[in-house]
Enzyme design. Structure first.
Site, PDB file in Angstrom:
ATOM      1  N   PRO A  10       0.799  -1.230   0.000  1.00 38.67           N
ATOM      2  CA  PRO A  10       0.000   0.000   0.000  1.00 38.67           C
ATOM      3  C   PRO A  10       0.829   1.275   0.000  1.00 38.67           C
ATOM      4  O   PRO A  10       1.842   1.376   0.696  1.00 38.67           O
ATOM      5  CB  PRO A  10      -0.827  -0.115   1.286  1.00 38.67           C
ATOM      6  CG  PRO A  10      -0.091  -1.077   2.143  1.00 38.67           C
ATOM      7  CD  PRO A  10       0.561  -2.044   1.196  1.00 38.67           C
ATOM      8  N   ASN A  11       0.331   2.215  -0.783  1.00 42.16           N
ATOM      9  CA  ASN A  11       0.857   3.583  -0.884  1.00 42.16           C
ATOM     10  C   ASN A  11       2.181   3.676  -1.638  1.00 42.16           C
ATOM     11  O   ASN A  11       2.652   4.783  -1.909  1.00 42.16           O
ATOM     12  CB  ASN A  11       1.006   4.224   0.508  1.00 42.16           C
ATOM     13  CG  ASN A  11      -0.327   4.291   1.233  1.00 42.16           C
ATOM     14  OD1 ASN A  11      -1.296   4.814   0.683  1.00 42.16           O
ATOM     15  ND2 ASN A  11      -0.396   3.745   2.436  1.00 42.16           N
ATOM     16  N   ARG A  18       5.224  10.939  -2.539  1.00 39.65           N
ATOM     17  CA  ARG A  18       4.830  10.675  -1.162  1.00 39.65           C
ATOM     18  C   ARG A  18       6.017  10.930  -0.222  1.00 39.65           C
ATOM     19  O   ARG A  18       7.033  10.234  -0.313  1.00 39.65           O
ATOM     20  CB  ARG A  18       4.402   9.211  -1.051  1.00 39.65           C
ATOM     21  CG  ARG A  18       4.195   8.718   0.351  1.00 39.65           C
ATOM     22  CD  ARG A  18       4.133   7.197   0.391  1.00 39.65           C
ATOM     23  NE  ARG A  18       3.810   6.759   1.732  1.00 39.65           N
ATOM     24  CZ  ARG A  18       4.033   5.548   2.196  1.00 39.65           C
ATOM     25  NH1 ARG A  18       4.553   4.630   1.417  1.00 39.65           N
ATOM     26  NH2 ARG A  18       3.716   5.242   3.427  1.00 39.65           N
ATOM     27  N   TYR A  23      10.979   8.922   1.723  1.00 40.37           N
ATOM     28  CA  TYR A  23      11.031   7.807   0.771  1.00 40.37           C
ATOM     29  C   TYR A  23      11.800   8.117  -0.518  1.00 40.37           C
ATOM     30  O   TYR A  23      11.958   7.236  -1.358  1.00 40.37           O
ATOM     31  CB  TYR A  23       9.603   7.351   0.443  1.00 40.37           C
ATOM     32  CG  TYR A  23       8.856   6.853   1.660  1.00 40.37           C
ATOM     33  CD1 TYR A  23       9.288   5.723   2.348  1.00 40.37           C
ATOM     34  CD2 TYR A  23       7.727   7.523   2.146  1.00 40.37           C
ATOM     35  CE1 TYR A  23       8.633   5.263   3.474  1.00 40.37           C
ATOM     36  CE2 TYR A  23       7.058   7.075   3.276  1.00 40.37           C
ATOM     37  CZ  TYR A  23       7.508   5.944   3.935  1.00 40.37           C
ATOM     38  OH  TYR A  23       6.859   5.491   5.051  1.00 40.37           O
ATOM     39  N   ASN A  74       8.099  -5.415  -0.387  1.00 41.78           N
ATOM     40  CA  ASN A  74       7.914  -4.250   0.482  1.00 41.78           C
ATOM     41  C   ASN A  74       6.423  -4.191   0.777  1.00 41.78           C
ATOM     42  O   ASN A  74       5.628  -3.754  -0.075  1.00 41.78           O
ATOM     43  CB  ASN A  74       8.392  -2.965  -0.194  1.00 41.78           C
ATOM     44  CG  ASN A  74       8.288  -1.770   0.751  1.00 41.78           C
ATOM     45  OD1 ASN A  74       7.642  -1.851   1.805  1.00 41.78           O
ATOM     46  ND2 ASN A  74       8.899  -0.654   0.391  1.00 41.78           N
ATOM     47  N   ALA A  77       2.852  -0.526   5.094  1.00 41.74           N
ATOM     48  CA  ALA A  77       2.352  -0.534   6.468  1.00 41.74           C
ATOM     49  C   ALA A  77       1.813  -1.899   6.899  1.00 41.74           C
ATOM     50  O   ALA A  77       1.744  -2.186   8.099  1.00 41.74           O
ATOM     51  CB  ALA A  77       1.275   0.537   6.640  1.00 41.74           C
ATOM     52  N   GLU A  98      12.637  -9.095   2.574  1.00 40.88           N
ATOM     53  CA  GLU A  98      11.841  -7.934   2.987  1.00 40.88           C
ATOM     54  C   GLU A  98      12.639  -6.653   2.714  1.00 40.88           C
ATOM     55  O   GLU A  98      13.814  -6.564   3.074  1.00 40.88           O
ATOM     56  CB  GLU A  98      11.545  -8.065   4.487  1.00 40.88           C
ATOM     57  CG  GLU A  98      10.788  -6.890   5.067  1.00 40.88           C
ATOM     58  CD  GLU A  98      10.585  -7.034   6.575  1.00 40.88           C
ATOM     59  OE1 GLU A  98      11.050  -8.035   7.175  1.00 40.88           O
ATOM     60  OE2 GLU A  98       9.978  -6.124   7.158  1.00 40.88           O
ATOM     61  N   HIS A 100      12.511  -2.266   2.800  1.00 43.09           N
ATOM     62  CA  HIS A 100      11.897  -0.965   3.112  1.00 43.09           C
ATOM     63  C   HIS A 100      12.839   0.114   2.645  1.00 43.09           C
ATOM     64  O   HIS A 100      14.061   0.019   2.859  1.00 43.09           O
ATOM     65  CB  HIS A 100      11.643  -0.817   4.616  1.00 43.09           C
ATOM     66  CG  HIS A 100      10.754  -1.897   5.138  1.00 43.09           C
ATOM     67  ND1 HIS A 100       9.391  -1.897   4.948  1.00 43.09           N
ATOM     68  CD2 HIS A 100      11.037  -3.045   5.786  1.00 43.09           C
ATOM     69  CE1 HIS A 100       8.878  -2.989   5.469  1.00 43.09           C
ATOM     70  NE2 HIS A 100       9.857  -3.711   5.986  1.00 43.09           N
ATOM     71  N   ARG A 107      12.584   4.832  13.100  1.00 44.45           N
ATOM     72  CA  ARG A 107      11.361   5.649  13.012  1.00 44.45           C
ATOM     73  C   ARG A 107      10.451   5.364  14.216  1.00 44.45           C
ATOM     74  O   ARG A 107      10.921   4.922  15.254  1.00 44.45           O
ATOM     75  CB  ARG A 107      10.684   5.387  11.664  1.00 44.45           C
ATOM     76  CG  ARG A 107      11.586   5.757  10.466  1.00 44.45           C
ATOM     77  CD  ARG A 107      10.902   5.526   9.140  1.00 44.45           C
ATOM     78  NE  ARG A 107       9.720   6.388   8.996  1.00 44.45           N
ATOM     79  CZ  ARG A 107       8.776   6.210   8.079  1.00 44.45           C
ATOM     80  NH1 ARG A 107       8.882   5.201   7.221  1.00 44.45           N
ATOM     81  NH2 ARG A 107       7.740   7.019   8.011  1.00 44.45           N
TER      82      ARG A 107
END
Ligand code: DQA
Length: 149
Positions: A10-11, A18, A23, A74, A77, A98, A100, A107
Site C-alpha cells: 500500500p501507498n 509521497r 522515501y 515491500n 504498512a 523484505e 523498506h 522511526r
C-alpha cells in the site's frame, strides 16, 4: 534463469511524490524499471506487482508458488499489522527478502515490529530505492546456493 516477483504494498504507488524526505524522489515505475534491468544483469526474470489491498497481496503470494523462485517484498504498512501476510509467506515456502526504503528501526516505535521478518530470509531497510537491487543480489545468491525444489 530464475523468475522473481517484486511485490509492493500500500501507498508505494505514490513513490516519488509521497513524503520524498522519507522515501526519496524515485517513482515506483523507476524502481520497477531498475529491478527489471538489475535482475536481467543477474540472470533473473523480474515481474513487478503493486497493490494497495491486503487480500490482493496475499493472492499474489499464493500465485507465486510454482511460478516464481522467490519474492522481494515491500509490504508497506502491512508489514507492521498483517499476520495474514506472514501466514501467506509461511504457507508458500518461497524465499522472501523484505525491503523498506526507510530505516524502519529508526522511526516510530510501531514501525519497529515486522510480521514479515520472522518468515523472511532477511530484511534490507534504510537504503532507499537501492534496497530493491540489494535484495535482488541477495536473492540471486540464495537461489544459486539453494535452488528451488
Ligand atoms: C515502508 C515503511 C513502512 O513503515 C511504511 O508504512 C511504508 C513504506 C518503507 O519502504 O520504508 O509504507 O515500507
Amino acid at each position: 534463469m530464475f523468475s522473481v516477483l517484486v511485490l509492493n504494498g500500500p501507498n508505494l504507488n505514490l513513490l516519488g511524490t509521497r513524503q520524498p524526505e522519507v522515501y526519496g524522489s524515485t517513482t515506483l515505475a523507476m524502481v520497477e524499471r531498475a529491478c527489471a534491468a538489475h535482475g536481467a544483469a543477474l540472470g533473473l526474470d523480474v515481474t513487478c506487482l503493486q497493490s494497495n489491498h491486503e487480500g490482493a497481496l496475499i493472492d499474489a503470494i499464493h500465485a507465486a508458488k510454482g511460478v516464481h523462485a522467490g519474492i522481494v517484498l515491500n509490504a508497506g504498512a502491512y508489514t507492521h499489522t498483517s499476520i495474514a501476510l506472514m501466514d501467506a509467506i509461511a504457507s508458500v515456502e518461497l524465499p522472501v527478502i523484505e525491503v523498506h526504503l526507510s530505516n524502519i528501526h529508526a522511526r516510530e516505535a510501531f514501525r519497529h515490529t515486522s510480521y514479515i521478518a520472522p518468515v523472511a530470509l532477511g530484511q534490507i531497510c534504510g537504503f532507499g530505492a537501492q534496497g530493491y537491487n540489494l535484495a535482488l543480489d541477495a536473492l540471486k545468491k540464495h537461489l544459486s546456493e539453494v535452488p528451488p525444489a
